[in-house]
Scaffold this motif. Structure first.
Motif, PDB file in Angstrom:
ATOM      1  N   GLY A  64       0.815  -1.227   0.000  1.00  0.00           N
ATOM      2  CA  GLY A  64       0.000   0.000   0.000  1.00  0.00           C
ATOM      3  C   GLY A  64       0.837   1.259   0.000  1.00  0.00           C
ATOM      4  O   GLY A  64       0.477   2.253   0.630  1.00  0.00           O
ATOM      5  N   GLY A  65       1.977   1.240  -0.722  1.00  0.00           N
ATOM      6  CA  GLY A  65       2.727   2.477  -0.942  1.00  0.00           C
ATOM      7  C   GLY A  65       2.069   3.223  -2.098  1.00  0.00           C
ATOM      8  O   GLY A  65       0.989   2.839  -2.574  1.00  0.00           O
ATOM      9  N   ILE A  66       2.723   4.261  -2.591  1.00  0.00           N
ATOM     10  CA  ILE A  66       2.105   5.072  -3.637  1.00  0.00           C
ATOM     11  C   ILE A  66       1.860   4.248  -4.903  1.00  0.00           C
ATOM     12  O   ILE A  66       0.843   4.422  -5.592  1.00  0.00           O
ATOM     13  CB  ILE A  66       2.931   6.360  -3.904  1.00  0.00           C
ATOM     14  N   ALA A  67       2.742   3.257  -5.188  1.00  0.00           N
ATOM     15  CA  ALA A  67       2.537   2.420  -6.384  1.00  0.00           C
ATOM     16  C   ALA A  67       1.282   1.572  -6.220  1.00  0.00           C
ATOM     17  O   ALA A  67       0.417   1.527  -7.117  1.00  0.00           O
ATOM     18  CB  ALA A  67       3.761   1.531  -6.627  1.00  0.00           C
ATOM     19  N   ALA A  80       9.032  11.805   5.535  1.00  0.00           N
ATOM     20  CA  ALA A  80       9.912  11.369   4.442  1.00  0.00           C
ATOM     21  C   ALA A  80       9.526  12.117   3.181  1.00  0.00           C
ATOM     22  O   ALA A  80       9.879  13.280   3.028  1.00  0.00           O
ATOM     23  CB  ALA A  80       9.837   9.860   4.257  1.00  0.00           C
ATOM     24  N   VAL A  81       8.747  11.467   2.299  1.00  0.00           N
ATOM     25  CA  VAL A  81       8.375  12.126   1.035  1.00  0.00           C
ATOM     26  C   VAL A  81       7.627  13.412   1.331  1.00  0.00           C
ATOM     27  O   VAL A  81       6.712  13.441   2.137  1.00  0.00           O
ATOM     28  CB  VAL A  81       7.459  11.210   0.201  1.00  0.00           C
ATOM     29  N   ALA A  82       8.019  14.486   0.681  1.00  0.00           N
ATOM     30  CA  ALA A  82       7.277  15.722   0.885  1.00  0.00           C
ATOM     31  C   ALA A  82       7.149  16.519  -0.407  1.00  0.00           C
ATOM     32  O   ALA A  82       6.151  17.199  -0.616  1.00  0.00           O
ATOM     33  CB  ALA A  82       7.970  16.568   1.944  1.00  0.00           C
ATOM     34  N   VAL A 107      -0.257 -10.676   6.812  1.00  0.00           N
ATOM     35  CA  VAL A 107       0.977 -11.486   6.737  1.00  0.00           C
ATOM     36  C   VAL A 107       0.758 -12.560   5.677  1.00  0.00           C
ATOM     37  O   VAL A 107       0.056 -13.546   5.894  1.00  0.00           O
ATOM     38  CB  VAL A 107       1.329 -12.124   8.106  1.00  0.00           C
ATOM     39  N   ILE A 108       1.361 -12.323   4.505  1.00  0.00           N
ATOM     40  CA  ILE A 108       1.209 -13.271   3.391  1.00  0.00           C
ATOM     41  C   ILE A 108       2.364 -14.273   3.473  1.00  0.00           C
ATOM     42  O   ILE A 108       3.520 -13.874   3.650  1.00  0.00           O
ATOM     43  CB  ILE A 108       1.250 -12.534   2.037  1.00  0.00           C
ATOM     44  N   ARG A 109       2.020 -15.546   3.342  1.00  0.00           N
ATOM     45  CA  ARG A 109       3.072 -16.582   3.371  1.00  0.00           C
ATOM     46  C   ARG A 109       3.647 -16.747   1.970  1.00  0.00           C
ATOM     47  O   ARG A 109       4.840 -16.713   1.763  1.00  0.00           O
ATOM     48  CB  ARG A 109       2.472 -17.896   3.880  1.00  0.00           C
ATOM     49  N   GLY A 148      13.331   5.798  -8.679  1.00  0.00           N
ATOM     50  CA  GLY A 148      13.097   5.625  -7.244  1.00  0.00           C
ATOM     51  C   GLY A 148      12.203   6.689  -6.633  1.00  0.00           C
ATOM     52  O   GLY A 148      12.148   6.819  -5.412  1.00  0.00           O
ATOM     53  N   LEU A 149      11.486   7.443  -7.474  1.00  0.00           N
ATOM     54  CA  LEU A 149      10.678   8.556  -6.962  1.00  0.00           C
ATOM     55  C   LEU A 149       9.179   8.287  -7.152  1.00  0.00           C
ATOM     56  O   LEU A 149       8.780   7.315  -7.809  1.00  0.00           O
ATOM     57  CB  LEU A 149      11.064   9.854  -7.679  1.00  0.00           C
ATOM     58  N   HIS A 150       8.340   9.171  -6.605  1.00  0.00           N
ATOM     59  CA  HIS A 150       6.887   9.060  -6.760  1.00  0.00           C
ATOM     60  C   HIS A 150       6.484   8.937  -8.233  1.00  0.00           C
ATOM     61  O   HIS A 150       5.609   8.178  -8.581  1.00  0.00           O
ATOM     62  CB  HIS A 150       6.227  10.319  -6.188  1.00  0.00           C
ATOM     63  N   GLU A 151       7.127   9.741  -9.063  1.00  0.00           N
ATOM     64  CA  GLU A 151       6.792   9.712 -10.485  1.00  0.00           C
ATOM     65  C   GLU A 151       6.930   8.292 -11.052  1.00  0.00           C
ATOM     66  O   GLU A 151       6.095   7.831 -11.823  1.00  0.00           O
ATOM     67  CB  GLU A 151       7.710  10.683 -11.248  1.00  0.00           C
TER      68      GLU A 151
HETATM   69  C1  LIG Z   1      13.377   9.362   3.647  1.00  0.00           C
HETATM   70  C2  LIG Z   1      12.825   9.301   2.245  1.00  0.00           C
HETATM   71  C3  LIG Z   1      12.418  10.491   1.644  1.00  0.00           C
HETATM   72  C4  LIG Z   1      11.886  10.462   0.342  1.00  0.00           C
HETATM   73  N1  LIG Z   1      11.469  11.656  -0.238  1.00  0.00           N
HETATM   74  C5  LIG Z   1      10.920  11.636  -1.491  1.00  0.00           C
HETATM   75  C6  LIG Z   1      10.390  12.838  -2.074  1.00  0.00           C
HETATM   76  O1  LIG Z   1      10.397  13.926  -1.468  1.00  0.00           O
HETATM   77  N2  LIG Z   1       9.837  12.755  -3.327  1.00  0.00           N
HETATM   78  C7  LIG Z   1       9.763  11.558  -3.995  1.00  0.00           C
HETATM   79  O2  LIG Z   1       9.236  11.541  -5.121  1.00  0.00           O
HETATM   80  N3  LIG Z   1      10.251  10.426  -3.465  1.00  0.00           N
HETATM   81  C8  LIG Z   1      10.824  10.424  -2.227  1.00  0.00           C
HETATM   82  N4  LIG Z   1      11.288   9.243  -1.673  1.00  0.00           N
HETATM   83  C9  LIG Z   1      11.224   7.973  -2.464  1.00  0.00           C
HETATM   84  C10 LIG Z   1       9.953   7.157  -2.177  1.00  0.00           C
HETATM   85  O3  LIG Z   1      10.390   5.931  -1.608  1.00  0.00           O
HETATM   86  C11 LIG Z   1       9.183   6.891  -3.469  1.00  0.00           C
HETATM   87  O4  LIG Z   1       8.830   8.131  -4.058  1.00  0.00           O
HETATM   88  C12 LIG Z   1       7.855   6.145  -3.316  1.00  0.00           C
HETATM   89  O5  LIG Z   1       7.112   6.680  -2.242  1.00  0.00           O
HETATM   90  C13 LIG Z   1       8.018   4.627  -3.189  1.00  0.00           C
HETATM   91  O6  LIG Z   1       6.730   4.055  -3.349  1.00  0.00           O
HETATM   92  P1  LIG Z   1       6.497   2.511  -3.605  1.00  0.00           P
HETATM   93  O7  LIG Z   1       5.036   2.299  -3.571  1.00  0.00           O
HETATM   94  O8  LIG Z   1       7.251   2.058  -4.815  1.00  0.00           O
HETATM   95  O9  LIG Z   1       7.205   1.738  -2.383  1.00  0.00           O
HETATM   96  P2  LIG Z   1       7.010   1.852  -0.802  1.00  0.00           P
HETATM   97  O10 LIG Z   1       6.671   3.230  -0.386  1.00  0.00           O
HETATM   98  O11 LIG Z   1       8.261   1.224  -0.245  1.00  0.00           O
HETATM   99  O12 LIG Z   1       5.748   0.928  -0.498  1.00  0.00           O
HETATM  100  C14 LIG Z   1       5.796  -0.483  -0.448  1.00  0.00           C
HETATM  101  C15 LIG Z   1       4.666  -0.954   0.456  1.00  0.00           C
HETATM  102  O13 LIG Z   1       4.601  -2.386   0.399  1.00  0.00           O
HETATM  103  C16 LIG Z   1       4.339  -2.869   1.688  1.00  0.00           C
HETATM  104  N5  LIG Z   1       4.780  -4.281   1.746  1.00  0.00           N
HETATM  105  C17 LIG Z   1       6.032  -4.765   1.699  1.00  0.00           C
HETATM  106  N6  LIG Z   1       6.028  -6.105   1.776  1.00  0.00           N
HETATM  107  C18 LIG Z   1       4.738  -6.491   1.867  1.00  0.00           C
HETATM  108  C19 LIG Z   1       4.080  -7.741   1.997  1.00  0.00           C
HETATM  109  N7  LIG Z   1       4.772  -8.889   2.053  1.00  0.00           N
HETATM  110  N8  LIG Z   1       2.739  -7.785   2.103  1.00  0.00           N
HETATM  111  C20 LIG Z   1       2.011  -6.623   2.057  1.00  0.00           C
HETATM  112  N9  LIG Z   1       2.577  -5.390   1.947  1.00  0.00           N
HETATM  113  C21 LIG Z   1       3.925  -5.318   1.838  1.00  0.00           C
HETATM  114  C22 LIG Z   1       5.153  -1.940   2.585  1.00  0.00           C
HETATM  115  O14 LIG Z   1       4.735  -2.001   3.951  1.00  0.00           O
HETATM  116  C23 LIG Z   1       4.871  -0.593   1.922  1.00  0.00           C
HETATM  117  O15 LIG Z   1       3.694   0.006   2.428  1.00  0.00           O
HETATM  118  C24 LIG Z   1      11.794   9.231  -0.361  1.00  0.00           C
HETATM  119  C25 LIG Z   1      12.212   8.030   0.273  1.00  0.00           C
HETATM  120  C26 LIG Z   1      12.722   8.068   1.555  1.00  0.00           C
HETATM  121  C27 LIG Z   1      13.151   6.757   2.198  1.00  0.00           C
END
Ligand SMILES: Cc1cc2nc3c(=O)[nH]c(=O)nc-3n(C[C@H](O)[C@H](O)[C@H](O)COP(=O)(O)OP(=O)(O)OC[C@H]3O[C@@H](n4cnc5c(N)ncnc54)[C@H](O)[C@@H]3O)c2cc1C
Length: 418
Positions: free
Chosen positions: A13-16, A57-59, A234-236, A399-402
């Motif tokens: 449930g991250g931004i992706a 973190a992300v802002a 908790v997925i196995r 590695g960013l939101h985009e």
């Molecule tokens: C300190 C910090 C500052 C940042 N600042 C910026 C910024 O200002 N602008 C920007 O664009 N980017 C920033 N970033 C980068 C940021 O990580 C990405 O932009 C983006 O938020 C990543 O999203 P994601 O969904 O790919 O991954 P994540 O945010 O890592 O989400 C993955 C999700 O999957 C869940 N997950 C993992 N394993 C499992 C499982 N087995 N079962 C169920 N759920 C699971 C996790 O709990 C998590 O919620 C920053 C990163 C950090 C660490």
């Protein structure tokens, strides 16, 4: 769900994952599994003990490189505003530095030091050095060259100039200085080409954030399927079969879906797959993630005076030719913060912090962009050519939101939702 709609599980449930859910929910029946107690991933809103809700973190995001992200915000009816993106560089040993506080306040606290010949020379060297590095990139001279090697060959990147440049790259990648130096030069220079506005004077108007912080879009993205989010899941394992895939939980329950979207990090996705293919092992297995420490605190004793603590303040040491830095976000610069806010969010802290002033001490995962992981990026979309399992996340790009949004959107396109 429309007739003909599919049952789709999203893991993460991250931004992706939230973006994938937002689009897929238009035509299909989605269920989102999140292993923690909150959604947002690294878009992390924290409620402090004083009741303030702040992003730790992300802002922020730059207008030039975040096209898919801004289009999504427009669709959600969420506006952005320019935010403070000034930087301060403070040497922990000499307790001096460069504070790019370009205001009367900046002049009052550091006098004409802000415009000293040495400081202006360092900044000019940075922009000249970057231009030369870009020319080498365009001429194909940086293949298989680390960023460290590339900088060694450019005399502009010495002394303070190197400190400023590396600090900005630590901010842009959440990696530490030694990891940035070992990364492919091409990766970082291409990233700066795409996101050119975030470390140039343009940052003053181009870097923007959402009023009320990231929770605004985290909530908006999930609003329509909120009831179908399973927290603390908790997925196995995830097992594929001819008719779809089964998500098997640690509590013994099984849930069958037509398709599963892995929106967790690639190493986590690989660990969940019951029988990963050779391609999945190769592409997902190339990624290392770092457990980056983030401490939210109110201990200002290692910092310059408050008026010089900018939105991004780097506290660094340069010992035996090696730089270590922490990236410190002064949270009172966030638009939703009250005037008396005094919290700092420190990433990879390299200075002592008084225990009683610590609000939160946590770990945020971040990808390490090295030669092995960067080599997979062009091939990652091939993982999504099948019909049952799909992948998205910020590792599909820089590695960013985009990158998280763009990769989730292209998964949704395969299901006819965009
Ligand atoms: C300190 C910090 C500052 C940042 N600042 C910026 C910024 O200002 N602008 C920007 O664009 N980017 C920033 N970033 C980068 C940021 O990580 C990405 O932009 C983006 O938020 C990543 O999203 P994601 O969904 O790919 O991954 P994540 O945010 O890592 O989400 C993955 C999700 O999957 C869940 N997950 C993992 N394993 C499992 C499982 N087995 N079962 C169920 N759920 C699971 C996790 O709990 C998590 O919620 C920053 C990163 C950090 C660490």
């Amino acid at each position: 769900m429309n007739s003909g709609g599919k049952r789709i599980a999203i893991i993460g449930g991250g931004i992706a994952g939230l973006t994938a859910g937002y689009y897929l929910n238009r035509r299909h029946d989605v269920a989102l599994f999140e292993k923690s107690a909150r959604i947002g991933g690294n878009a992390y809103s924290h409620r402090t003990s004083k009741g303030e809700i702040l992003d730790i973190a992300v802002a922020a995001s730059g207008k030039a490189g975040y096209k898919n992200f801004y289009a999504l915000l427009d669709e959600l009816g969420i506006s952005t505003q320019p935010c403070n993106s000034y930087m301060s560089f403070h040497n922990l040993d000499t307790r001096k530095g460069l504070y790019l506080t370009l205001s009367a306040k900046g002049v009052r606290y550091q006098g004409l030091e802000l415009l000293s010949a040495a400081n202006l020379r360092s900044l000019a060297k940075l922009f000249l050095g970057l231009q030369r590095a870009r020319r080498r990139l365009n001429a194909g001279m940086l293949k298989n060259v680390t960023l460290g090697r590339c900088l060694q060959d450019l005399p502009e990147f010495s002394g303070d100039t190197e400190v400023f440049f590396l600090s900005a790259l630590c901010l842009l990648s959440s990696m530490e200085a030694h990891e940035v130096l070992a990364a492919p030069a091409e990766f970082f220079l291409n990233k700066l080409k795409t996101h050119f506005d975030v470390i140039s004077p343009k940052a003053m108007y181009s870097v923007r954030c959402v009023r009320d912080g990231t929770r605004r879009y985290v909530n908006a993205l999930s609003a329509r399927y909120r009831g179908k989010i399973r927290f603390n899941a908790v997925i196995r394992t995830v097992e594929r079969s001819s008719g779809g895939a089964t998500v098997m939980m640690a509590d013994g329950s099984n849930h069958h879906f037509d398709a599963v979207v892995f929106a967790c990090n690639p190493d986590q996705a690989l660990a969940l797959l019951a029988q990963p293919t050779r391609m999945e092992k190769k592409l997902l297995g190339a990624w290392r993630y770092k457990d980056g420490r983030v401490v939210v605190h109110r201990d200002h004793s290692s910092f310059p005076p408050r008026p010089l603590i900018e939105a991004y303040t780097f506290l660094y040491t340069m010992r035996d030719g090696k730089m270590r830095t922490s990236v410190n976000g002064a949270l009172w610069h966030e638009p939703q913060a009250p005037k008396d806010c005094d919290y700092i969010s420190a990433q990879h802290p390299n200075y002592p912090i008084r225990g009683d002033l610590i609000e939160l001490d946590t770990i945020l995962r971040t990808p390490i962009f090295d030669f092995a992981s960067c080599a997979t990026i062009p091939d990652l979309p091939q993982l999504n050519n099948g019909r049952t399992t799909f992948f998205c996340g910020s590792y599909f790009g820089y590695g960013l939101h985009e990158d998280a949004v763009a990769s989730a959107r292209s998964v949704a396109e395969r299901f006819g939702c965009v």
